[in-house]
Design a protein around this motif. Structure first.
Motif, PDB file in Angstrom:
ATOM      1  N   ASN A  88       0.821  -1.213   0.000  1.00 58.30           N
ATOM      2  CA  ASN A  88       0.000   0.000   0.000  1.00 58.30           C
ATOM      3  C   ASN A  88       0.860   1.271   0.000  1.00 58.30           C
ATOM      4  O   ASN A  88       0.648   2.191   0.780  1.00 58.30           O
ATOM      5  N   ALA A  89       1.848   1.279  -0.876  1.00 57.41           N
ATOM      6  CA  ALA A  89       2.705   2.455  -1.088  1.00 57.41           C
ATOM      7  C   ALA A  89       3.496   2.864   0.143  1.00 57.41           C
ATOM      8  O   ALA A  89       3.802   4.037   0.354  1.00 57.41           O
ATOM      9  N   SER A  90       3.872   1.889   0.971  1.00 58.70           N
ATOM     10  CA  SER A  90       4.723   2.179   2.125  1.00 58.70           C
ATOM     11  C   SER A  90       5.476   0.912   2.514  1.00 58.70           C
ATOM     12  O   SER A  90       5.186  -0.177   2.010  1.00 58.70           O
ATOM     13  N   CYS A  91       6.460   1.078   3.408  1.00 57.90           N
ATOM     14  CA  CYS A  91       7.175  -0.099   3.901  1.00 57.90           C
ATOM     15  C   CYS A  91       6.230  -0.949   4.742  1.00 57.90           C
ATOM     16  O   CYS A  91       5.179  -0.489   5.203  1.00 57.90           O
ATOM     17  N   SER A  92       6.594  -2.190   4.947  1.00 53.48           N
ATOM     18  CA  SER A  92       5.727  -3.075   5.723  1.00 53.48           C
ATOM     19  C   SER A  92       5.672  -2.633   7.180  1.00 53.48           C
ATOM     20  O   SER A  92       6.621  -2.055   7.714  1.00 53.48           O
ATOM     21  N   GLY A  93       4.542  -2.925   7.821  1.00 51.86           N
ATOM     22  CA  GLY A  93       4.400  -2.586   9.233  1.00 51.86           C
ATOM     23  C   GLY A  93       5.425  -3.291  10.096  1.00 51.86           C
ATOM     24  O   GLY A  93       5.908  -2.732  11.087  1.00 51.86           O
ATOM     25  N   LEU A  94       5.794  -4.511   9.722  1.00 54.25           N
ATOM     26  CA  LEU A  94       6.779  -5.274  10.482  1.00 54.25           C
ATOM     27  C   LEU A  94       8.151  -4.606  10.436  1.00 54.25           C
ATOM     28  O   LEU A  94       8.847  -4.508  11.447  1.00 54.25           O
ATOM     29  N   PHE A  95       8.518  -4.120   9.263  1.00 50.15           N
ATOM     30  CA  PHE A  95       9.786  -3.403   9.098  1.00 50.15           C
ATOM     31  C   PHE A  95       9.792  -2.133   9.942  1.00 50.15           C
ATOM     32  O   PHE A  95      10.734  -1.855  10.684  1.00 50.15           O
ATOM     33  N   LYS A  96       8.731  -1.371   9.858  1.00 57.91           N
ATOM     34  CA  LYS A  96       8.638  -0.126  10.634  1.00 57.91           C
ATOM     35  C   LYS A  96       8.643  -0.407  12.125  1.00 57.91           C
ATOM     36  O   LYS A  96       9.269   0.331  12.912  1.00 57.91           O
ATOM     37  N   SER A 124       8.545   2.443  -6.360  1.00 59.54           N
ATOM     38  CA  SER A 124       9.970   2.624  -6.073  1.00 59.54           C
ATOM     39  C   SER A 124      10.265   3.908  -5.290  1.00 59.54           C
ATOM     40  O   SER A 124      11.247   3.973  -4.545  1.00 59.54           O
ATOM     41  N   LEU A 125       9.434   4.939  -5.449  1.00 62.66           N
ATOM     42  CA  LEU A 125       9.681   6.197  -4.748  1.00 62.66           C
ATOM     43  C   LEU A 125       9.471   6.097  -3.238  1.00 62.66           C
ATOM     44  O   LEU A 125       9.836   7.020  -2.504  1.00 62.66           O
TER      45      LEU A 125
END
Length: 204
Positions: A88-96, A124-125
């Motif tokens: 969903n156009a962002s890093c994964s919640g687990l990563f964050k 990619s942005l």
């Protein structure tokens, strides 16, 4: 000189294209550092395996022994490779969540290579809009080249001259140079500069 690279991979499936990209980057960075004369140790952290511990840490405020070992591996490394899938156009919640729970100073001045995987190149942005600002906030030194691998990149071929592998090689070289130029990290000595016993008793 011995150097340590920590790798945080936040893939959620097996097999994982996120882990595959992390392994490509790790191998390339290790080769670059060895060419610069360093021996390299690798510590890989699979955030998926720490998912429950990360939630508990966020809620309770302290990590489990397994999570503490992962945090110590990242904090004690000379460089970091951090790879996340894009949802969903962002890093994964687990990563964050992993980087929300790690200590504030753990990444200070540490060279970091940021990378991500996704189903389409349109995401990619996220590397520049979400990941780079986060690592800047954590006082890490993100290398100029970020690596994004969309589904079509894995089948593009071209051997060592393929577009993805060229980006991997360039980013790995930048990370290796950053690590090579940095001062080796030395573990903090908890017994250095102890508080005198008289001062501890002062005011009692």
């Amino acid at each position: 000189m011995k150097r340590t690279l920590a790798v945080v991979s936040a893939g959620v499936r097996l097999p994982s294209s996120t882990r595959l990209l992390a392994d490509r980057l790790t191998g390339a960075a290790r080769d670059e550092l060895e060419e610069l004369g360093s021996q390299v140790d690798i510590d890989v952290v699979e955030a998926r395996d720490l998912a429950h511990d990360l939630v508990n840490c966020l809620m309770a405020g302290y990590p489990s022994p397994e999570l503490r070992r992962a945090f110590d591996a990242v904090a004690g490394a000379d460089g970091l490779i951090a790879v996340t899938p894009i949802f969903n156009a962002s890093c994964s919640g687990l990563f964050k969540l992993f980087f929300d729970c790690i200590e504030d100073a753990a990444l200070a001045d540490k060279p970091v290579l940021i990378a991500a995987t996704g189903g389409t190149g349109r995401h990619s942005l996220v590397l520049e809009h979400a990941l780079r600002p986060m690592f800047t906030y954590l006082h890490a030194v993100a290398v100029p080249t970020a690596v994004y691998a969309a589904t079509e990149d894995w089948g593009s071929g071209g051997g060592s001259q393929g577009p993805l592998l060229r980006r991997v090689a360039r980013a790995a070289r930048e990370l290796a140079v950053g690590v090579h130029r940095s001062e080796p990290l030395t573990p903090a000595d908890p017994y250095r500069d102890p508080v005198p016993f008289e001062q501890l008793l002062d005011g009692m």
